[in-house]
Design an enzyme around this catalytic site. Structure first.
Site, PDB file in Angstrom:
ATOM      1  N   GLY A 242       0.795  -1.211   0.000  1.00  0.00           N
ATOM      2  CA  GLY A 242       0.000   0.000   0.000  1.00  0.00           C
ATOM      3  C   GLY A 242       0.831   1.265   0.000  1.00  0.00           C
ATOM      4  O   GLY A 242       0.454   2.264  -0.619  1.00  0.00           O
TER       5      GLY A 242
ATOM      6  N   ASP B 274      -2.702   2.500   8.270  1.00  0.00           N
ATOM      7  CA  ASP B 274      -2.462   1.957   9.615  1.00  0.00           C
ATOM      8  C   ASP B 274      -1.597   0.702   9.536  1.00  0.00           C
ATOM      9  O   ASP B 274      -2.052  -0.398   9.797  1.00  0.00           O
ATOM     10  CB  ASP B 274      -3.777   1.681  10.353  1.00  0.00           C
ATOM     11  CG  ASP B 274      -4.638   0.658   9.643  1.00  0.00           C
ATOM     12  OD1 ASP B 274      -4.513   0.518   8.417  1.00  0.00           O
ATOM     13  OD2 ASP B 274      -5.429  -0.026  10.311  1.00  0.00           O
TER      14      ASP B 274
END
Length: 299
Positions: A153, A173
């Site tokens: 990501g 996160d």
């Protein structure tokens, strides 16, 4: 690199904070009819069994969401802040028979709230969690609304920015399993802001005795300020971070004592919602006398 599994920590105090903020942000952004794209850079498995082997081994949910759902935590006369009540209502939606046997991660919470015109992009690099995530998402039969990508990501999520509707929320996160994650968060958010300055960005981070962890929110604040963007930083502490020595002389680390959510371009409604919710979180999730919270914001 792949030793971290969120299943051990699902429903803990950090999830309570993260998902309360996520739901409050989504509720606001979804008030506009224009399509919203949500990008989740570290999606995990998406859905967790709190009565399964992983969560049962750590028992962290017992000090998090399960404590909030217990009757003792909900005296009839006690007020519940709107944002916290909304979070608990979403968890209950996944457990129609009561309790919290199933805990939704951010992918399932997000999908639960999205409308038909909205999109969800999920990144997960851990091989086992990526397979589990894909299988869990397949059960939703969401078609092209959800894309599951077994990819980094940090390196790939910016390709979806800006989306055609020019409305997006990016949730970042990582596990921070390796120290380089802290620097990669900063690089990623910096690159994302350059591509899409008006997007909303939410970064979860641990608060632990490590220089990189201490510096991350400060450097995110600097990044937002230099970009001329509003920011908000919420933290929740449930116990002391000090190492405890038992009667036999053995030392025990306390586990994660605190975490924070740093947002760039947050909804203007979020600060007031968290001013009401954070004191209740600190009170009801406290594990010792060191429980506390903080909330800072800048224009």
């Amino acid at each position: 690199m792949f030793s971290y599994r969120h299943a051990f920590h699902a429903g803990n105090h950090a999830d309570v904070l993260k998902h309360t903020v996520l739901i409050a942000v989504l509720d606001h952004l979804l008030e506009k009819e224009t399509a919203l794209t949500v990008v989740d850079t570290h999606a995990g498995a998406g859905l967790y069994r709190l009565d399964g082997d992983y969560a049962g081994t750590s028992g962290e949910a017992a000090e998090g969401v399960l404590r909030l759902l217990s009757p003792e935590a909900q005296p009839d006369a006690a007020p519940v802040a709107e944002a916290l009540a909304r979070y608990l209502a979403v968890v209950r939606d996944f457990n129609p028979k009561g309790g919290a046997r199933i805990y939704p991660g951010s992918p399932f919470i997000t999908h639960h709230l999205l409308r038909e015109q909205d999109k969800l992009k999920l990144f997960e690099l851990h091989p086992t969690d990526a397979r589990t995530l894909a299988a869990n998402i397949a059960q939703l039969e969401a078609g092209r609304q959800i894309a599951v990508l077994r990819d980094d990501g940090f390196g790939s999520a910016t390709k979806f920015l800006p989306p055609p509707s020019r409305r997006a929320l990016v949730l970042c996160d990582p596990s921070y399993e390796i120290k380089s994650d802290y620097a990669r968060v900063l690089d990623f958010i910096g690159a994302a802001l350059k591509r899409f300055a008006t997007g909303s960005y939410a970064v979860w981070h641990p608060i632990i005795p490590r220089p990189e962890a201490h510096d991350l929110p400060r450097r995110l604040k600097t990044l937002a300020t230099k970009a001329g963007k509003p920011w908000l930083h919420a933290t929740l502490t449930v116990k002391s971070s000090k190492i405890v020595t038992d009667a036999a002389g053995a030392q025990h680390r306390p586990g994660l004592p605190a975490s924070g959510m740093f947002l760039i371009n947050p909804p203007y409604t979020l600060k007031a919602q968290l001013e009401a919710a954070l004191p209740l979180m600190a009170q009801r999730l406290a594990q010792d006398r060191h429980a506390s919270f903080s909330l800072d914001a800048g224009a």
